[in-house]
Motif scaffolding. Structure first.
Motif, PDB file in Angstrom:
ATOM      1  N   GLY A 108     -10.048   1.944 -94.034  1.00 55.49           N
ATOM      2  CA  GLY A 108      -8.989   1.612 -93.086  1.00 55.49           C
ATOM      3  C   GLY A 108      -9.607   1.002 -91.839  1.00 55.49           C
ATOM      4  O   GLY A 108     -10.733   1.337 -91.472  1.00 55.49           O
ATOM      5  N   PHE A 109      -8.884   0.098 -91.201  1.00 55.93           N
ATOM      6  CA  PHE A 109      -9.427  -0.610 -90.038  1.00 55.93           C
ATOM      7  C   PHE A 109      -8.562  -0.454 -88.798  1.00 55.93           C
ATOM      8  O   PHE A 109      -8.633  -1.256 -87.876  1.00 55.93           O
ATOM      9  CB  PHE A 109      -9.605  -2.098 -90.382  1.00 55.93           C
ATOM     10  N   SER A 110      -7.750   0.598 -88.751  1.00 56.99           N
ATOM     11  CA  SER A 110      -6.827   0.774 -87.632  1.00 56.99           C
ATOM     12  C   SER A 110      -7.543   1.062 -86.312  1.00 56.99           C
ATOM     13  O   SER A 110      -6.943   0.903 -85.249  1.00 56.99           O
ATOM     14  CB  SER A 110      -5.820   1.881 -87.941  1.00 56.99           C
ATOM     15  N   ALA A 111      -8.808   1.422 -86.342  1.00 57.66           N
ATOM     16  CA  ALA A 111      -9.553   1.672 -85.099  1.00 57.66           C
ATOM     17  C   ALA A 111      -9.995   0.382 -84.420  1.00 57.66           C
ATOM     18  O   ALA A 111     -10.388   0.391 -83.254  1.00 57.66           O
ATOM     19  CB  ALA A 111     -10.765   2.553 -85.382  1.00 57.66           C
ATOM     20  N   ALA A 112      -9.921  -0.742 -85.141  1.00 56.63           N
ATOM     21  CA  ALA A 112     -10.278  -2.034 -84.551  1.00 56.63           C
ATOM     22  C   ALA A 112      -9.171  -2.475 -83.597  1.00 56.63           C
ATOM     23  O   ALA A 112      -7.996  -2.164 -83.794  1.00 56.63           O
ATOM     24  CB  ALA A 112     -10.463  -3.081 -85.642  1.00 56.63           C
ATOM     25  N   ALA A 113      -9.563  -3.207 -82.564  1.00 58.26           N
ATOM     26  CA  ALA A 113      -8.575  -3.763 -81.640  1.00 58.26           C
ATOM     27  C   ALA A 113      -7.685  -4.747 -82.393  1.00 58.26           C
ATOM     28  O   ALA A 113      -8.097  -5.341 -83.394  1.00 58.26           O
ATOM     29  CB  ALA A 113      -9.285  -4.455 -80.483  1.00 58.26           C
ATOM     30  N   LYS A 114      -6.471  -4.929 -81.913  1.00 60.85           N
ATOM     31  CA  LYS A 114      -5.568  -5.922 -82.489  1.00 60.85           C
ATOM     32  C   LYS A 114      -6.225  -7.303 -82.370  1.00 60.85           C
ATOM     33  O   LYS A 114      -7.018  -7.545 -81.461  1.00 60.85           O
ATOM     34  CB  LYS A 114      -4.220  -5.908 -81.769  1.00 60.85           C
ATOM     35  N   PRO A 115      -5.923  -8.219 -83.288  1.00 60.57           N
ATOM     36  CA  PRO A 115      -6.608  -9.521 -83.322  1.00 60.57           C
ATOM     37  C   PRO A 115      -6.632 -10.296 -81.998  1.00 60.57           C
ATOM     38  O   PRO A 115      -7.670 -10.856 -81.638  1.00 60.57           O
ATOM     39  CB  PRO A 115      -5.855 -10.293 -84.398  1.00 60.57           C
ATOM     40  N   ASP A 116      -5.529 -10.321 -81.253  1.00 58.20           N
ATOM     41  CA  ASP A 116      -5.529 -11.079 -79.994  1.00 58.20           C
ATOM     42  C   ASP A 116      -6.473 -10.454 -78.969  1.00 58.20           C
ATOM     43  O   ASP A 116      -7.210 -11.156 -78.273  1.00 58.20           O
ATOM     44  CB  ASP A 116      -4.113 -11.226 -79.430  1.00 58.20           C
ATOM     45  N   ILE A 117      -6.503  -9.138 -78.913  1.00 58.74           N
ATOM     46  CA  ILE A 117      -7.421  -8.442 -77.997  1.00 58.74           C
ATOM     47  C   ILE A 117      -8.852  -8.576 -78.508  1.00 58.74           C
ATOM     48  O   ILE A 117      -9.775  -8.811 -77.732  1.00 58.74           O
ATOM     49  CB  ILE A 117      -7.013  -6.961 -77.844  1.00 58.74           C
ATOM     50  N   GLY A 118      -9.028  -8.439 -79.818  1.00 58.98           N
ATOM     51  CA  GLY A 118     -10.360  -8.588 -80.411  1.00 58.98           C
ATOM     52  C   GLY A 118     -10.958  -9.948 -80.117  1.00 58.98           C
ATOM     53  O   GLY A 118     -12.129 -10.063 -79.756  1.00 58.98           O
ATOM     54  N   ARG A 119     -10.149 -11.005 -80.260  1.00 58.02           N
ATOM     55  CA  ARG A 119     -10.633 -12.368 -79.983  1.00 58.02           C
ATOM     56  C   ARG A 119     -11.031 -12.510 -78.512  1.00 58.02           C
ATOM     57  O   ARG A 119     -12.081 -13.055 -78.190  1.00 58.02           O
ATOM     58  CB  ARG A 119      -9.573 -13.402 -80.321  1.00 58.02           C
ATOM     59  N   ALA A 120     -10.183 -12.016 -77.619  1.00 61.80           N
ATOM     60  CA  ALA A 120     -10.469 -12.121 -76.185  1.00 61.80           C
ATOM     61  C   ALA A 120     -11.768 -11.390 -75.832  1.00 61.80           C
ATOM     62  O   ALA A 120     -12.594 -11.908 -75.068  1.00 61.80           O
ATOM     63  CB  ALA A 120      -9.299 -11.568 -75.364  1.00 61.80           C
ATOM     64  N   LEU A 121     -11.969 -10.200 -76.391  1.00 61.86           N
ATOM     65  CA  LEU A 121     -13.184  -9.435 -76.092  1.00 61.86           C
ATOM     66  C   LEU A 121     -14.414 -10.055 -76.750  1.00 61.86           C
ATOM     67  O   LEU A 121     -15.505 -10.025 -76.188  1.00 61.86           O
ATOM     68  CB  LEU A 121     -13.014  -7.973 -76.493  1.00 61.86           C
ATOM     69  N   TYR A 122     -14.253 -10.637 -77.931  1.00 60.98           N
ATOM     70  CA  TYR A 122     -15.339 -11.365 -78.593  1.00 60.98           C
ATOM     71  C   TYR A 122     -15.789 -12.523 -77.700  1.00 60.98           C
ATOM     72  O   TYR A 122     -16.974 -12.697 -77.425  1.00 60.98           O
ATOM     73  CB  TYR A 122     -14.848 -11.861 -79.956  1.00 60.98           C
ATOM     74  N   GLU A 123     -14.832 -13.295 -77.222  1.00 61.86           N
ATOM     75  CA  GLU A 123     -15.157 -14.423 -76.349  1.00 61.86           C
ATOM     76  C   GLU A 123     -15.755 -13.952 -75.031  1.00 61.86           C
ATOM     77  O   GLU A 123     -16.673 -14.572 -74.495  1.00 61.86           O
ATOM     78  CB  GLU A 123     -13.908 -15.280 -76.123  1.00 61.86           C
ATOM     79  N   HIS A 124     -15.254 -12.845 -74.515  1.00 62.42           N
ATOM     80  CA  HIS A 124     -15.797 -12.268 -73.278  1.00 62.42           C
ATOM     81  C   HIS A 124     -17.245 -11.854 -73.490  1.00 62.42           C
ATOM     82  O   HIS A 124     -18.108 -12.114 -72.645  1.00 62.42           O
ATOM     83  CB  HIS A 124     -14.942 -11.075 -72.846  1.00 62.42           C
ATOM     84  N   PHE A 125     -17.534 -11.209 -74.632  1.00 62.99           N
ATOM     85  CA  PHE A 125     -18.899 -10.779 -74.927  1.00 62.99           C
ATOM     86  C   PHE A 125     -19.845 -11.975 -74.993  1.00 62.99           C
ATOM     87  O   PHE A 125     -20.962 -11.920 -74.477  1.00 62.99           O
ATOM     88  CB  PHE A 125     -18.938  -9.985 -76.241  1.00 62.99           C
ATOM     89  N   ILE A 126     -19.412 -13.057 -75.612  1.00 66.14           N
ATOM     90  CA  ILE A 126     -20.231 -14.269 -75.688  1.00 66.14           C
ATOM     91  C   ILE A 126     -20.544 -14.773 -74.276  1.00 66.14           C
ATOM     92  O   ILE A 126     -21.692 -15.105 -73.963  1.00 66.14           O
ATOM     93  CB  ILE A 126     -19.514 -15.354 -76.522  1.00 66.14           C
ATOM     94  N   GLU A 127     -19.536 -14.816 -73.419  1.00 68.24           N
ATOM     95  CA  GLU A 127     -19.726 -15.231 -72.024  1.00 68.24           C
ATOM     96  C   GLU A 127     -20.685 -14.282 -71.302  1.00 68.24           C
ATOM     97  O   GLU A 127     -21.538 -14.723 -70.523  1.00 68.24           O
ATOM     98  CB  GLU A 127     -18.392 -15.287 -71.294  1.00 68.24           C
ATOM     99  N   ASP A 128     -20.547 -12.974 -71.563  1.00 69.82           N
ATOM    100  CA  ASP A 128     -21.422 -11.987 -70.924  1.00 69.82           C
ATOM    101  C   ASP A 128     -22.876 -12.191 -71.332  1.00 69.82           C
ATOM    102  O   ASP A 128     -23.776 -12.122 -70.492  1.00 69.82           O
ATOM    103  CB  ASP A 128     -20.984 -10.556 -71.277  1.00 69.82           C
ATOM    104  N   MET A 129     -23.123 -12.448 -72.614  1.00 70.02           N
ATOM    105  CA  MET A 129     -24.494 -12.691 -73.081  1.00 70.02           C
ATOM    106  C   MET A 129     -25.060 -13.964 -72.443  1.00 70.02           C
ATOM    107  O   MET A 129     -26.191 -13.969 -71.953  1.00 70.02           O
ATOM    108  CB  MET A 129     -24.554 -12.800 -74.615  1.00 70.02           C
ATOM    109  N   SER A 130     -24.269 -15.010 -72.423  1.00 68.82           N
ATOM    110  CA  SER A 130     -24.708 -16.273 -71.826  1.00 68.82           C
ATOM    111  C   SER A 130     -25.008 -16.104 -70.337  1.00 68.82           C
ATOM    112  O   SER A 130     -25.988 -16.663 -69.831  1.00 68.82           O
ATOM    113  CB  SER A 130     -23.650 -17.355 -72.028  1.00 68.82           C
ATOM    114  N   ALA A 131     -24.179 -15.334 -69.642  1.00 68.12           N
ATOM    115  CA  ALA A 131     -24.363 -15.108 -68.209  1.00 68.12           C
ATOM    116  C   ALA A 131     -25.668 -14.372 -67.914  1.00 68.12           C
ATOM    117  O   ALA A 131     -26.212 -14.482 -66.809  1.00 68.12           O
ATOM    118  CB  ALA A 131     -23.179 -14.334 -67.641  1.00 68.12           C
ATOM    119  N   LEU A 132     -26.178 -13.646 -68.900  1.00 71.23           N
ATOM    120  CA  LEU A 132     -27.455 -12.933 -68.744  1.00 71.23           C
ATOM    121  C   LEU A 132     -28.644 -13.835 -69.054  1.00 71.23           C
ATOM    122  O   LEU A 132     -29.781 -13.385 -69.069  1.00 71.23           O
ATOM    123  CB  LEU A 132     -27.468 -11.693 -69.638  1.00 71.23           C
TER     124      LEU A 132
END
Length: 145
Positions: A92-116
């Motif tokens: 089961g995958f109900s612990a994963a964030a909903k797709p729209d939130i997951g996408r936003a956080l994925y993109e945020h993480f990419i930006e965070d890594m680049s900013a470092l």
């Protein structure tokens, strides 16, 4: 947020047979936004990963970070890291964030890594991807923030 990181000498991701992201020495980061995660957790996870001392120094000890070696990151969305296998044979995958939130956080993480200062290549959120890597060590680490 949850991540599975693998120290690699090279890694690449393909979608429909076309390479969309590739790195040399660095980290393949499989990442999953979990229910309740936010931008602060993304930033904390990026900081932790960038400073994690899992690359070898001249003495052969794991003493250097991704930033120390000037390595790159290949960030791939992986909602299956949220799998719950406690009941039955179908995860089961109900612990994963909903797709729209997951996408936003994925993109945020990419930006965070680049900013470092970490050169960052990516997969494609929600796509059927083929990921290849040469695991160095092998070193594979599970992180939850």
């Amino acid at each position: 947020m949850r991540a599975l990181i693998q120290r690699v000498t090279k890694a690449a991701v393909h979608v429909d047979g076309a390479e969309i992201g590739a790195i040399g020495q660095g980290l393949l980061i499989l990442i999953c936004a979990m229910e309740g995660d936010d931008a602060a957790k993304s930033k904390a996870l990026a900081a932790k990963i960038s400073k994690l001392r899992i690359f070898t120094d001249d003495a052969g000890k794991m003493n250097k970070s991704l930033v120390d070696i000037g390595g790159a990151a290949l960030v791939v969305s992986q909602f299956t890291l949220a799998a719950d296998t406690s009941r039955g044979n179908r995860p089961g995958f109900s612990a994963a964030a909903k797709p729209d939130i997951g996408r936003a956080l994925y993109e945020h993480f990419i930006e965070d890594m680049s900013a470092l200062g970490v050169p960052t290549a990516t997969g494609s959120f929600g796509a059927d991807m083929a990921v290849s890597l040469t695991n160095d060590g092998p070193v594979t680490i599970w992180l939850d923030v």
